[in-house]
Design a protein around this motif. Structure first.
Motif, PDB file in Angstrom:
ATOM      1  N   THR A 122     -42.408 -21.607 -22.629  1.00 24.93           N
ATOM      2  CA  THR A 122     -42.846 -20.319 -22.071  1.00 24.93           C
ATOM      3  C   THR A 122     -42.449 -20.218 -20.608  1.00 24.93           C
ATOM      4  OG1 THR A 122     -44.671 -20.262 -23.627  1.00 24.93           O
ATOM      5  CG2 THR A 122     -44.832 -18.806 -21.725  1.00 24.93           C
ATOM      6  N   SER A 123     -42.572 -21.319 -19.871  1.00 23.93           N
ATOM      7  CA  SER A 123     -42.172 -21.338 -18.463  1.00 23.93           C
ATOM      8  C   SER A 123     -40.698 -20.998 -18.315  1.00 23.93           C
ATOM      9  CB  SER A 123     -42.431 -22.716 -17.853  1.00 23.93           C
ATOM     10  OG  SER A 123     -43.786 -23.035 -17.892  1.00 23.93           O
ATOM     11  N   MET A 124     -39.927 -21.359 -19.314  1.00 23.17           N
ATOM     12  CA  MET A 124     -38.493 -21.116 -19.267  1.00 23.17           C
ATOM     13  C   MET A 124     -38.141 -19.696 -19.713  1.00 23.17           C
ATOM     14  SD  MET A 124     -35.589 -23.336 -21.278  1.00 23.17           S
ATOM     15  CE  MET A 124     -36.218 -22.993 -22.916  1.00 23.17           C
ATOM     16  N   TRP A 125     -38.635 -19.274 -20.862  1.00 25.38           N
ATOM     17  CA  TRP A 125     -38.196 -18.006 -21.444  1.00 25.38           C
ATOM     18  C   TRP A 125     -38.788 -16.776 -20.767  1.00 25.38           C
ATOM     19  CZ3 TRP A 125     -33.884 -18.489 -23.547  1.00 25.38           C
ATOM     20  CH2 TRP A 125     -33.558 -19.617 -24.290  1.00 25.38           C
ATOM     21  N   LEU A 126     -39.934 -16.912 -20.114  1.00 28.03           N
ATOM     22  CA  LEU A 126     -40.491 -15.750 -19.415  1.00 28.03           C
ATOM     23  C   LEU A 126     -39.644 -15.312 -18.226  1.00 28.03           C
ATOM     24  CD1 LEU A 126     -44.382 -16.192 -19.470  1.00 28.03           C
ATOM     25  CD2 LEU A 126     -43.016 -14.394 -20.547  1.00 28.03           C
ATOM     26  N   MET A 127     -38.668 -16.140 -17.861  1.00 23.47           N
ATOM     27  CA  MET A 127     -37.745 -15.747 -16.801  1.00 23.47           C
ATOM     28  C   MET A 127     -37.038 -14.439 -17.169  1.00 23.47           C
ATOM     29  SD  MET A 127     -34.464 -17.799 -15.264  1.00 23.47           S
ATOM     30  CE  MET A 127     -33.193 -17.301 -16.412  1.00 23.47           C
ATOM     31  N   PHE A 128     -36.819 -14.225 -18.469  1.00 24.34           N
ATOM     32  CA  PHE A 128     -36.105 -13.035 -18.921  1.00 24.34           C
ATOM     33  C   PHE A 128     -36.987 -11.804 -19.027  1.00 24.34           C
ATOM     34  CE2 PHE A 128     -33.546 -16.545 -20.727  1.00 24.34           C
ATOM     35  CZ  PHE A 128     -32.376 -16.290 -20.037  1.00 24.34           C
ATOM     36  N   VAL A 129     -38.280 -11.948 -18.813  1.00 24.86           N
ATOM     37  CA  VAL A 129     -39.206 -10.812 -18.891  1.00 24.86           C
ATOM     38  C   VAL A 129     -39.687 -10.514 -17.468  1.00 24.86           C
ATOM     39  CG1 VAL A 129     -41.291  -9.892 -19.961  1.00 24.86           C
ATOM     40  CG2 VAL A 129     -39.939 -11.611 -21.173  1.00 24.86           C
ATOM     41  N   PHE A 130     -38.855  -9.861 -16.711  1.00 24.44           N
ATOM     42  CA  PHE A 130     -39.161  -9.476 -15.326  1.00 24.44           C
ATOM     43  C   PHE A 130     -39.565 -10.666 -14.456  1.00 24.44           C
ATOM     44  CE2 PHE A 130     -40.347  -5.811 -18.015  1.00 24.44           C
ATOM     45  CZ  PHE A 130     -39.343  -4.944 -17.618  1.00 24.44           C
ATOM     46  N   GLY A 131     -39.071 -11.847 -14.749  1.00 27.17           N
ATOM     47  CA  GLY A 131     -39.398 -13.023 -13.955  1.00 27.17           C
ATOM     48  C   GLY A 131     -40.848 -13.446 -14.057  1.00 27.17           C
ATOM     49  N   LEU A 132     -41.503 -13.129 -15.167  1.00 28.00           N
ATOM     50  CA  LEU A 132     -42.924 -13.454 -15.335  1.00 28.00           C
ATOM     51  C   LEU A 132     -43.209 -14.952 -15.418  1.00 28.00           C
ATOM     52  CD1 LEU A 132     -44.244 -10.704 -17.752  1.00 28.00           C
ATOM     53  CD2 LEU A 132     -45.023 -11.167 -15.433  1.00 28.00           C
ATOM     54  N   ASN A 133     -42.169 -15.767 -15.485  1.00 26.50           N
ATOM     55  CA  ASN A 133     -42.407 -17.205 -15.518  1.00 26.50           C
ATOM     56  C   ASN A 133     -43.100 -17.683 -14.242  1.00 26.50           C
ATOM     57  OD1 ASN A 133     -40.009 -16.659 -14.079  1.00 26.50           O
ATOM     58  ND2 ASN A 133     -39.287 -18.747 -14.397  1.00 26.50           N
ATOM     59  N   VAL A 134     -42.816 -17.042 -13.126  1.00 25.02           N
ATOM     60  CA  VAL A 134     -43.464 -17.409 -11.856  1.00 25.02           C
ATOM     61  C   VAL A 134     -44.960 -17.107 -11.947  1.00 25.02           C
ATOM     62  CG1 VAL A 134     -43.570 -16.865  -9.390  1.00 25.02           C
ATOM     63  CG2 VAL A 134     -41.354 -17.064 -10.538  1.00 25.02           C
ATOM     64  N   TRP A 135     -45.303 -15.940 -12.437  1.00 26.24           N
ATOM     65  CA  TRP A 135     -46.710 -15.564 -12.622  1.00 26.24           C
ATOM     66  C   TRP A 135     -47.397 -16.556 -13.566  1.00 26.24           C
ATOM     67  CZ3 TRP A 135     -48.945 -14.025 -17.279  1.00 26.24           C
ATOM     68  CH2 TRP A 135     -50.240 -13.501 -17.192  1.00 26.24           C
TER      69      TRP A 135
ATOM     70  N   ALA B  71     -28.836 -23.799 -15.767  1.00 26.03           N
ATOM     71  CA  ALA B  71     -29.491 -24.722 -14.834  1.00 26.03           C
ATOM     72  C   ALA B  71     -30.890 -24.238 -14.438  1.00 26.03           C
ATOM     73  CB  ALA B  71     -28.617 -24.952 -13.603  1.00 26.03           C
ATOM     74  N   PRO B  72     -31.073 -22.940 -14.101  1.00 28.25           N
ATOM     75  CA  PRO B  72     -32.429 -22.493 -13.801  1.00 28.25           C
ATOM     76  C   PRO B  72     -33.349 -22.597 -15.015  1.00 28.25           C
ATOM     77  CG  PRO B  72     -30.854 -20.895 -12.987  1.00 28.25           C
ATOM     78  CD  PRO B  72     -30.095 -21.907 -13.778  1.00 28.25           C
ATOM     79  N   LEU B  73     -32.821 -22.318 -16.213  1.00 25.96           N
ATOM     80  CA  LEU B  73     -33.651 -22.442 -17.415  1.00 25.96           C
ATOM     81  C   LEU B  73     -34.162 -23.866 -17.581  1.00 25.96           C
ATOM     82  CD1 LEU B  73     -31.750 -20.277 -20.051  1.00 25.96           C
ATOM     83  CD2 LEU B  73     -33.973 -19.820 -19.030  1.00 25.96           C
ATOM     84  N   ILE B  74     -33.283 -24.829 -17.383  1.00 24.94           N
ATOM     85  CA  ILE B  74     -33.692 -26.235 -17.491  1.00 24.94           C
ATOM     86  C   ILE B  74     -34.681 -26.584 -16.395  1.00 24.94           C
ATOM     87  CG2 ILE B  74     -32.850 -28.614 -17.310  1.00 24.94           C
ATOM     88  CD1 ILE B  74     -30.247 -27.583 -18.660  1.00 24.94           C
ATOM     89  N   SER B  75     -34.440 -26.087 -15.194  1.00 23.88           N
ATOM     90  CA  SER B  75     -35.355 -26.358 -14.081  1.00 23.88           C
ATOM     91  C   SER B  75     -36.742 -25.770 -14.346  1.00 23.88           C
ATOM     92  CB  SER B  75     -34.778 -25.799 -12.778  1.00 23.88           C
ATOM     93  OG  SER B  75     -35.608 -26.123 -11.690  1.00 23.88           O
ATOM     94  N   PHE B  76     -36.792 -24.536 -14.852  1.00 20.88           N
ATOM     95  CA  PHE B  76     -38.084 -23.914 -15.157  1.00 20.88           C
ATOM     96  C   PHE B  76     -38.782 -24.637 -16.301  1.00 20.88           C
ATOM     97  CE2 PHE B  76     -36.231 -19.800 -13.362  1.00 20.88           C
ATOM     98  CZ  PHE B  76     -36.792 -20.017 -12.120  1.00 20.88           C
ATOM     99  N   ARG B  77     -38.019 -25.117 -17.281  1.00 20.66           N
ATOM    100  CA  ARG B  77     -38.609 -25.882 -18.375  1.00 20.66           C
ATOM    101  C   ARG B  77     -39.201 -27.182 -17.841  1.00 20.66           C
ATOM    102  NH1 ARG B  77     -38.891 -30.215 -20.538  1.00 20.66           N
ATOM    103  NH2 ARG B  77     -39.367 -30.555 -22.688  1.00 20.66           N
ATOM    104  N   ASN B  78     -38.458 -27.870 -16.969  1.00 23.05           N
ATOM    105  CA  ASN B  78     -38.959 -29.115 -16.379  1.00 23.05           C
ATOM    106  C   ASN B  78     -40.195 -28.862 -15.518  1.00 23.05           C
ATOM    107  OD1 ASN B  78     -36.915 -30.515 -17.657  1.00 23.05           O
ATOM    108  ND2 ASN B  78     -35.599 -30.571 -15.856  1.00 23.05           N
TER     109      ASN B  78
END
Length: 155
Positions: A116-129, A87-94
């Motif tokens: 990228t917005s979705m998969w960077l979640m797995f790299v120290f939460g860099l999707n937020v950055w 669910a968070p992956l889909i939310s970050f992708r959206n």
């Protein structure tokens, strides 16, 4: 005091029902990507990231009213369905797609990748950055405009 920026409009106006007239929205706030990603999130034990996620969705919706975003729903997905991982992956992708759509609406080249917005979640939460950096590109398209001021959308 009136803003003299050529992209600024006098207030938050919606497009006319007939589709004629300029599209407009409200300017977003520039935030420091590192502060959002690491600093404030650590200081507040993760609470700021939820606040930030709500705020960016609200700002994206106010910037381009053609986007149907639910800021509260986006945060509730992270709070109550975060344990599912999907669910968070889909939310970050959206969210990445909403940012890309906002870049397009601002007349910018689309540089935000939903994947990228979705998969960077797995790299120290860099999707937020990453997402905040992409949002700051939209803010930079309207120099000198204060957050919440009316701006015109070229597309």
């Amino acid at each position: 005091m009136a803003d003299t920026h050529p992209g600024a409009v006098s207030g938050p106006t919606a497009p006319s029902p007939s589709g004629a007239g300029p599209l407009s929205g409200l300017a977003m706030k520039r935030r420091g990507p590192v502060a959002v990603w690491l600093g404030l999130t650590l200081i507040t034990l993760g609470i700021y990231q939820l606040v930030w996620y709500f705020k960016i969705h609200k700002e994206l919706q106010e910037f381009d009213r053609r986007q149907d975003l639910k800021p509260g729903g986006s945060v509730l997905v992270l709070i109550f369905l975060g344990w599912t991982l999907i669910a968070p992956l889909i939310s970050f992708r959206n969210s990445g797609q909403a940012i890309a759509d906002a870049q397009r609406a601002a007349g910018l080249p689309v540089t935000c990748s939903p994947a990228t917005s979705m998969w960077l979640m797995f790299v120290f939460g860099l999707n937020v950055w990453y997402m905040q950096r992409q949002l700051n590109l939209i803010v930079g398209a309207y120099p000198g405009v204060v957050p919440g001021a009316g701006v015109s959308l070229p597309v």
